[in-house]
Design an enzyme around this catalytic site. Structure first.
Site, PDB file in Angstrom:
ATOM      1  N   ARG A  63     -11.077   1.975  -9.912  1.00  0.00           N
ATOM      2  CA  ARG A  63     -10.123   3.027 -10.300  1.00  0.00           C
ATOM      3  C   ARG A  63     -10.267   3.356 -11.789  1.00  0.00           C
ATOM      4  O   ARG A  63     -10.926   2.643 -12.530  1.00  0.00           O
ATOM      5  CB  ARG A  63      -8.699   2.581  -9.973  1.00  0.00           C
ATOM      6  CG  ARG A  63      -8.463   2.417  -8.478  1.00  0.00           C
ATOM      7  CD  ARG A  63      -7.029   2.066  -8.173  1.00  0.00           C
ATOM      8  NE  ARG A  63      -6.802   1.921  -6.741  1.00  0.00           N
ATOM      9  CZ  ARG A  63      -5.630   1.630  -6.198  1.00  0.00           C
ATOM     10  NH1 ARG A  63      -4.563   1.453  -6.964  1.00  0.00           N
ATOM     11  NH2 ARG A  63      -5.497   1.525  -4.897  1.00  0.00           N
TER      12      ARG A  63
ATOM     13  N   ASP B 259       0.830  -1.201   0.000  1.00  0.00           N
ATOM     14  CA  ASP B 259       0.000   0.000   0.000  1.00  0.00           C
ATOM     15  C   ASP B 259       0.868   1.256   0.000  1.00  0.00           C
ATOM     16  O   ASP B 259       1.942   1.285   0.608  1.00  0.00           O
ATOM     17  CB  ASP B 259      -0.899  -0.023   1.250  1.00  0.00           C
ATOM     18  CG  ASP B 259      -2.024   0.987   1.162  1.00  0.00           C
ATOM     19  OD1 ASP B 259      -2.330   1.460   0.048  1.00  0.00           O
ATOM     20  OD2 ASP B 259      -2.601   1.312   2.214  1.00  0.00           O
TER      21      ASP B 259
ATOM     22  N   ARG C 279       0.126   7.490  -3.006  1.00  0.00           N
ATOM     23  CA  ARG C 279       0.500   8.568  -2.078  1.00  0.00           C
ATOM     24  C   ARG C 279       1.978   8.904  -2.195  1.00  0.00           C
ATOM     25  O   ARG C 279       2.381  10.068  -2.076  1.00  0.00           O
ATOM     26  CB  ARG C 279       0.136   8.163  -0.648  1.00  0.00           C
ATOM     27  CG  ARG C 279      -1.361   8.288  -0.355  1.00  0.00           C
ATOM     28  CD  ARG C 279      -1.716   7.752   1.009  1.00  0.00           C
ATOM     29  NE  ARG C 279      -1.676   6.299   1.022  1.00  0.00           N
ATOM     30  CZ  ARG C 279      -1.611   5.579   2.139  1.00  0.00           C
ATOM     31  NH1 ARG C 279      -1.527   6.172   3.320  1.00  0.00           N
ATOM     32  NH2 ARG C 279      -1.606   4.258   2.075  1.00  0.00           N
TER      33      ARG C 279
ATOM     34  N   HIS D 298       3.145   3.317  -9.119  1.00  0.00           N
ATOM     35  CA  HIS D 298       3.050   1.868  -9.317  1.00  0.00           C
ATOM     36  C   HIS D 298       4.334   1.318  -9.949  1.00  0.00           C
ATOM     37  O   HIS D 298       4.730   0.190  -9.653  1.00  0.00           O
ATOM     38  CB  HIS D 298       1.849   1.536 -10.192  1.00  0.00           C
ATOM     39  CG  HIS D 298       0.532   1.856  -9.544  1.00  0.00           C
ATOM     40  ND1 HIS D 298       0.158   1.316  -8.330  1.00  0.00           N
ATOM     41  CD2 HIS D 298      -0.484   2.665  -9.923  1.00  0.00           C
ATOM     42  CE1 HIS D 298      -1.038   1.775  -7.995  1.00  0.00           C
ATOM     43  NE2 HIS D 298      -1.444   2.597  -8.942  1.00  0.00           N
TER      44      HIS D 298
ATOM     45  N   LEU E 169      -6.685  -5.285   7.145  1.00  0.00           N
ATOM     46  CA  LEU E 169      -6.241  -6.311   6.196  1.00  0.00           C
ATOM     47  C   LEU E 169      -6.974  -6.255   4.859  1.00  0.00           C
ATOM     48  O   LEU E 169      -6.577  -6.947   3.913  1.00  0.00           O
ATOM     49  CB  LEU E 169      -6.382  -7.703   6.819  1.00  0.00           C
ATOM     50  CG  LEU E 169      -5.522  -7.942   8.070  1.00  0.00           C
ATOM     51  CD1 LEU E 169      -5.667  -9.377   8.545  1.00  0.00           C
ATOM     52  CD2 LEU E 169      -4.057  -7.612   7.794  1.00  0.00           C
ATOM     53  N   SER E 170      -8.031  -5.461   4.758  1.00  0.00           N
ATOM     54  CA  SER E 170      -8.690  -5.170   3.478  1.00  0.00           C
ATOM     55  C   SER E 170      -9.041  -6.416   2.666  1.00  0.00           C
ATOM     56  O   SER E 170      -8.710  -6.506   1.484  1.00  0.00           O
ATOM     57  CB  SER E 170      -7.799  -4.229   2.647  1.00  0.00           C
ATOM     58  OG  SER E 170      -7.613  -3.001   3.307  1.00  0.00           O
TER      59      SER E 170
ATOM     60  N   SER F  66      -6.784  -5.617  -5.974  1.00  0.00           N
ATOM     61  CA  SER F  66      -7.975  -6.223  -5.389  1.00  0.00           C
ATOM     62  C   SER F  66      -9.162  -6.096  -6.335  1.00  0.00           C
ATOM     63  O   SER F  66      -9.135  -5.332  -7.310  1.00  0.00           O
ATOM     64  CB  SER F  66      -8.312  -5.544  -4.056  1.00  0.00           C
ATOM     65  OG  SER F  66      -8.812  -4.234  -4.286  1.00  0.00           O
ATOM     66  N   THR F  67     -10.233  -6.829  -6.037  1.00  0.00           N
ATOM     67  CA  THR F  67     -11.451  -6.682  -6.835  1.00  0.00           C
ATOM     68  C   THR F  67     -12.012  -5.264  -6.689  1.00  0.00           C
ATOM     69  O   THR F  67     -12.589  -4.720  -7.639  1.00  0.00           O
ATOM     70  CB  THR F  67     -12.515  -7.708  -6.397  1.00  0.00           C
ATOM     71  OG1 THR F  67     -12.645  -7.674  -4.967  1.00  0.00           O
ATOM     72  CG2 THR F  67     -12.117  -9.118  -6.821  1.00  0.00           C
ATOM     73  N   GLU F  68     -11.817  -4.637  -5.520  1.00  0.00           N
ATOM     74  CA  GLU F  68     -12.278  -3.265  -5.309  1.00  0.00           C
ATOM     75  C   GLU F  68     -11.515  -2.263  -6.183  1.00  0.00           C
ATOM     76  O   GLU F  68     -12.029  -1.187  -6.517  1.00  0.00           O
ATOM     77  CB  GLU F  68     -12.140  -2.872  -3.834  1.00  0.00           C
ATOM     78  CG  GLU F  68     -13.110  -3.565  -2.888  1.00  0.00           C
ATOM     79  CD  GLU F  68     -12.663  -4.963  -2.498  1.00  0.00           C
ATOM     80  OE1 GLU F  68     -11.532  -5.359  -2.856  1.00  0.00           O
ATOM     81  OE2 GLU F  68     -13.457  -5.671  -1.855  1.00  0.00           O
ATOM     82  N   ASN F  69     -10.283  -2.619  -6.570  1.00  0.00           N
ATOM     83  CA  ASN F  69      -9.465  -1.704  -7.381  1.00  0.00           C
ATOM     84  C   ASN F  69     -10.007  -1.503  -8.791  1.00  0.00           C
ATOM     85  O   ASN F  69      -9.561  -0.601  -9.506  1.00  0.00           O
ATOM     86  CB  ASN F  69      -8.018  -2.197  -7.460  1.00  0.00           C
ATOM     87  CG  ASN F  69      -7.271  -2.077  -6.148  1.00  0.00           C
ATOM     88  OD1 ASN F  69      -6.338  -2.829  -5.881  1.00  0.00           O
ATOM     89  ND2 ASN F  69      -7.685  -1.141  -5.290  1.00  0.00           N
TER      90      ASN F  69
END
Length: 251
Positions: free
Chosen positions: A80, A29, A33, A46, A207-208, A74-77
């Site tokens: 983006r 992570d 930032r 990245h 831990l997301s 992640s699947t949440e990414n």
């Protein structure tokens, strides 16, 4: 800098004198930032993060870690921007191709696997994944798992679905289902079902949805540095924390 190197050497000697975790998992992570702090575009963060992953892979093998799992996407990414997703997938493909050409992959007998919903990924990346997994499938000394399009809850759901299909085909009886069977249907292989140490960079202390089944008895170590700034000292401190916790477990 001199004091830093002296401290690193002392810490390395101390860590190597104790037990070494077999399976380390890292939530990488802080790339974006880091880029903002440096006045760079997010995708450049990245890039630096991918180079850091190369370094950390070397550090782990030098220490004797058998398996490393890296949380790359992640699947949440998928929420983006398309540009950022495209850059991340391009970097992943480049890194996998680098591993294919790297002599150390074969000297170390490193098995590479991508864990996650691979069907969600671009075709060119899926083809590269297939090639690297096929090429290294017989390697058994070291393991690298790259979690891409990964969600921990989804992994457990997929494992349950696979077991239910076996029940439906008459291969398994319901009362035969146990923890071991579920672990055998998780995405990875080898000692993937058990994580000794989870490290998260970037300052967040959660831990997301990363390896919820595997991490049930693991030690979690959180550090404030952004992933591209992660140092060997940080890795050694994390392992030292795991060693301390292991030596003070209540039997």
């Amino acid at each position: 800098m001199i004091l830093h190197k002296i401290y690193e050497k002392r810490l390395l000697r101390s860590v190597k004198s104790g037990a070494i975790p077999e399976h380390i998992a890292i939530i990488m992570d802080g790339n974006r930032r880091f880029a903002r702090k440096k006045g760079l575009e997010p995708h450049e963060g990245h890039f630096f993060g991918s180079k850091k992953a190369e370094e950390v892979l070397d550090w782990c093998w030098e220490l004797g870690v058998k398996m490393l799992t890296l949380y790359a996407f992640s699947t949440e990414n998928f929420k983006r921007s398309e540009r950022e997703r495209r850059n991340i997938f391009r970097l992943l493909e480049q890194e996998l191709r680098r591993l294919l050409k790297d002599r150390r992959t074969y000297e170390r007998e490193l098995r590479v696997r991508v864990v996650g919903k691979k069907e969600y990924l671009p075709e060119s990346l899926r083809e590269t994944i297939k090639e690297v997994e096929e090429t290294t499938k017989n390697h058994r000394k070291h393991y690298l798992n790259v979690a891409v399009a990964y969600g921990g809850r989804q992994e457990i759901i997929d494992a349950v679905k696979a077991i239910l299909m076996r029940v439906k085909r008459g291969e398994v009886k319901p009362d035969e289902i146990d923890e071991k069977m579920l672990e055998e249907h998780l995405y990875g292989e080898g000692k993937y079902s058990k994580v000794d140490l989870i490290i998260r960079t970037g300052g967040e202390q959660r831990l997301s949805n990363f390896l919820p089944w595997q991490a049930v008895n693991s030690v979690a170590y959180f550090c404030d540095v952004y992933w591209p700034e992660f140092r060997k000292i940080d890795l050694l401190r994390a392992i030292r924390a795991w060693q301390y916790r292991r030596s003070h477990e209540v039997v």
